[in-house]
Design an enzyme around this catalytic site. Sequence first.
Site, short mmCIF file in Angstrom:
data_model
loop_
_atom_site.label_atom_id
_atom_site.label_comp_id
_atom_site.label_asym_id
_atom_site.label_seq_id
_atom_site.Cartn_x
_atom_site.Cartn_y
_atom_site.Cartn_z
N ASN A 147 0.88 -1.17 0.00
CA ASN A 147 0.00 0.00 0.00
C ASN A 147 0.91 1.22 0.00
O ASN A 147 1.46 1.59 1.03
CB ASN A 147 -0.91 -0.01 1.24
N LYS B 276 0.18 4.27 -0.43
CA LYS B 276 -0.46 5.50 0.05
C LYS B 276 -0.14 6.64 -0.93
O LYS B 276 -0.08 6.38 -2.13
CB LYS B 276 0.01 5.83 1.47
N HIS C 14 -9.45 1.49 4.52
CA HIS C 14 -8.20 1.69 5.25
C HIS C 14 -8.46 2.69 6.39
O HIS C 14 -9.24 3.63 6.23
CB HIS C 14 -7.12 2.21 4.31
N GLU D 131 -6.83 5.10 7.44
CA GLU D 131 -6.58 6.51 7.08
C GLU D 131 -7.77 7.10 6.33
O GLU D 131 -8.13 8.26 6.51
CB GLU D 131 -5.29 6.61 6.24
N GLU E 91 -5.74 -4.72 10.32
CA GLU E 91 -4.68 -3.75 10.57
C GLU E 91 -4.96 -2.99 11.87
O GLU E 91 -5.71 -2.00 11.85
CB GLU E 91 -4.61 -2.75 9.41
N GLY F 196 2.29 2.20 10.56
CA GLY F 196 3.26 3.27 10.41
C GLY F 196 3.98 3.64 11.69
O GLY F 196 4.66 4.66 11.76
N SER G 107 3.15 -2.33 10.24
CA SER G 107 4.61 -2.41 10.41
C SER G 107 5.19 -3.79 10.06
O SER G 107 6.13 -4.25 10.71
CB SER G 107 5.00 -1.98 11.83
N GLY H 58 4.92 1.19 4.64
CA GLY H 58 6.28 1.73 4.50
C GLY H 58 7.27 0.80 3.81
O GLY H 58 7.99 1.23 2.90
C1 PEP Z 1 -0.84 0.25 5.89
O1 PEP Z 1 -0.90 1.45 5.65
O2 PEP Z 1 -1.70 -0.49 5.43
C2 PEP Z 1 0.27 -0.24 6.71
C3 PEP Z 1 0.15 -1.42 7.24
O3 PEP Z 1 1.36 0.59 6.88
P1 PEP Z 1 2.77 0.19 7.56
O4 PEP Z 1 3.19 -1.13 6.98
O5 PEP Z 1 3.68 1.30 7.20
O6 PEP Z 1 2.52 0.08 9.04
#
Ligand code: PEP
Length: 252
Positions: A11, A13, A96, A98, A168, A174, A214, A236
Amino acid sequence: MSKRVIMAAGNWKMNKTPKEAVEFVSQLKDIAAGAESEVVVGVPFVCIPGVVEAAKGSNIKVAAQNVHWEASGAYTGEVSCGMLKELGVNYVIIGHSERREYFGETNEMINKKAKAILESGMIPIICCGETLTQREQGVTSEHVRYQIKIALLGLSAEEVSRIVIAYEPIWAIGTGKTATNEQAEEVCAIIRQLIAELYGSDVSEKTRILYGGSVNASNAKELFAMPNIDGGLVGGASLKLDAFGKIIRHYE
Ligand code: PEP
């Protein structure tokens, strides 16, 4: 029961320009070639045409990060399933945290989006997950069950066997603070149990449930080996070739 194929879904973003995206995917092709995992890149809308072209002849599939549920109309700034499908998009990430937090996406909207995505022949990756407060209050299970139950309203068993769900925990996104294997497995098992209650175990054994939060090159192998975790939605670490490559090839 045949094993579910592990998915490594990036992802991105709001990262990478169309040019950067094409360069990245052109290099990712070699890393992903012959991988046992299904490889997906969730890219910004404007990167989709270039990335689809760059991914041609490879095993990389393309996801969008949002979509509107209507086919067309006066929805300034929105994009429809038909538009994405025509470009060659395979998956659409919806719900998501966000988008829920900053853009007011509700469970009902996610349900409408899921239906539209499936009707158009694409597959939704439906995100869910609790805040740190909800985890501390002990309502993770209730919260995630509620999110998923509404997201799936009106979907057929056949459709639910094809969808992907991403658990998640918001406190792990993040933050570099990954859920433990056990915490991630526990909630993914709760989601699979919910699907079994709603659609039967034949369906729940087919639905893929990812963990996100993460995920990195060092923790992917153990997380993806948990019985109810069928891969990861990766933020990330999916922006870096080396890290994402190691996640894709976590089994080596
Ligand atoms: C995400 O945005 O779906 C995500 C899991 O981000 P990260 O891996 O950076 O925690």
